[in-house]
Every structure is written in structure tokens, then in C-alpha cells.
Design an enzyme around this catalytic site. Structure first.
Site: not given
Length: 237
Positions: A43, A70, A190
Site C-alpha cells: 500500500h 492498494e 484490516h
């Protein structure tokens, strides 16, 4: 089988804290694949406080499993993804200075933008996943935008797990069933951990992929990376 994609951002955070190349992000990516993970996630953020844009470029030819990038599709991120051509891009509505992701897209309010960006990536042959809260309306909206998958933002599940796991999982089951109804693939990520992952998977076994970074890397400090990945994979059996 639900795939495990390991987010290696925290490895880059540790490297960047000291400078140099220790720990080596490329080696860790190779190792997680060798130890059985079916994907690698990064990410990159604009300030490059962990994964850098150049890391993404360096990783691409090395990844033998699935490569998932991401991020918020600002211009620089979009250009990077189109250059690298990963297996999957996951669209996340992060602000530039956000510590970590804390909500999903409103796929109804942002439909024109998300529709355009989904089209851009899909025309390049990249699978598109949209990060959403556990709300069937947002899932259906992602389908209308042209996404291939949704990734459910699982922090509310993780935070509620210890107190009442049945109550915590309920909205995620509803959102996952909506994804299946409209023909979307299903990811999750998450704050999933060794504590809560197995139950999540038992309740939503049609999940295609979980993306786990922070908890997994923390566990690896005590268990070692190979054993940690083995235990996470066991949660997905």
C-alpha cells in the site's frame, strides 16, 4: 480455498526507520511466498513512509503469486499501477496523511469517479477491488461501478470480536451474501489476526482473499515468519 495475501508495509516501515536495506523488502516478499502465502500486498502512500513507489517497481518481476497494490487512485498512484500491472488493484479512500485505512468508499456518492477508474484499470487487464464498509448498499454500488471484487473493511468486526463475535460478524455476513448475490468476488482486510480470522472464515467461507499485514508481522516477531504464515493458513482451512 481462501488465499492469504501478506501486506509487507510494516517491513518497509522498519527498514525506513534506520535507512539502508535491512530488513530487505524483496527478500521478505520472496520468503512469504516460499512459506506458502498466495499473494503479496503493498500500500504505497504519497509520502512513502513505508512502501516506496520504487519498491513496487522492484517487486513486480519477482512476485510469483498474486500481487495486490492498494491505495487511493490519485494521479501518481494510478500511473504507478498502470506501469506495474499487478494482478489486482484495491481502491482505498485514504487521505494523504492518514495513518491507516479507517473506512470504505461510498460507492453511491462516488459512482462517476469509481466507474471511470475501474474502467481504466480493467482495460489494462488489472482486476479491480473496491474497499467498502460492511454495507450491502455499498457492495451493490461497487458492482454498478464495474468492480470485480469488494474488500470488506474488517476493523469493526475485529474490535467487536471479543465482546460478541456473533454480533460482530453479522453485518459482514450480510455484505458478503450481497457480494455473492450480485456476482462480485470477495476480499477482506484490516485487523484480522490469529485470534479472529478462523471464525471469520468459518462464517464466510466463500471469501476469495484476506489481506493481512500489521498483526501478521507482529506475530512473526515472536513466532518467526514461516511459523506465523503456517498458522494463518491453518485459520483458512
Amino acid at each position: 480455498m481462501t488465499k492469504l495475501s501478506v501486506n509487507i508495509n510494516k517491513v518497509a516501515t522498519l527498514r525506513n526507520a534506520r535507512g539502508g536495506n535491512n530488513p530487505n523488502v524483496l527478500k521478505v516478499a520472496h520468503d512469504v511466498e516460499t512459506f506458502g502465502a498466495q499473494g503479496v500486498t503493498v500500500h504505497p502512500r504519497p509520502d512513502e513512509r513505508h512502501i516506496r513507489y520504487q519498491d513496487v517497481r522492484d517487486l513486480r518481476p519477482q512476485i510469483q503469486t498474486e500481487f495486490n497494490i492498494e491505495g487511493n487512485p490519485i494521479d501518481s498512484f494510478t500511473k504507478l499501477v498502470l506501469e506495474v500491472r499487478p494482478t489486482q488493484v484495491t481502491l482505498v479512500p485514504d487521505s494523504h496523511d492518514q495513518i491507516t485505512s479507517n473506512h470504505g468508499w461510498d460507492t453511491l456518492e462516488n459512482r462517476p469517479f469509481l466507474t471511470d477508474i475501474c474502467r481504466t484499470f480493467k482495460e489494462a487487464g488489472i482486476r479491480v477491488s473496491i474497499f467498502v464498509d460492511a454495507d450491502p448498499r455499498m457492495v451493490e454500488g461497487a458492482k454498478v461501478c464495474g468492480a470485480d471484487r469488494v474488500e470488506l473493511y474488517t476493523e469493526p468486526y475485529a474490535s467487536g470480536y471479543a465482546q460478541n463475535r456473533e454480533q460482530a460478524i453479522a453485518p459482514f455476513v450480510a455484505a458478503a451474501e450481497e457480494a455473492r448475490r450480485v456476482g462480485l468476488g470477495l476480499n477482506a482486510g484490516h485487523d484480522l489476526s490469529l485470534e479472529n480470522l478462523a471464525y471469520y472464515h468459518q462464517q464466510i467461507p466463500w471469501t476469495d482473499e484476506v489481506s493481512i499485514g500489521h498483526a501478521l508481522i507482529c506475530d512473526a516477531l515472536y513466532l518467526g515468519l514461516k511459523e506465523t504464515i503456517r498458522q494463518y493458513l491453518n485459520c483458512l482451512k
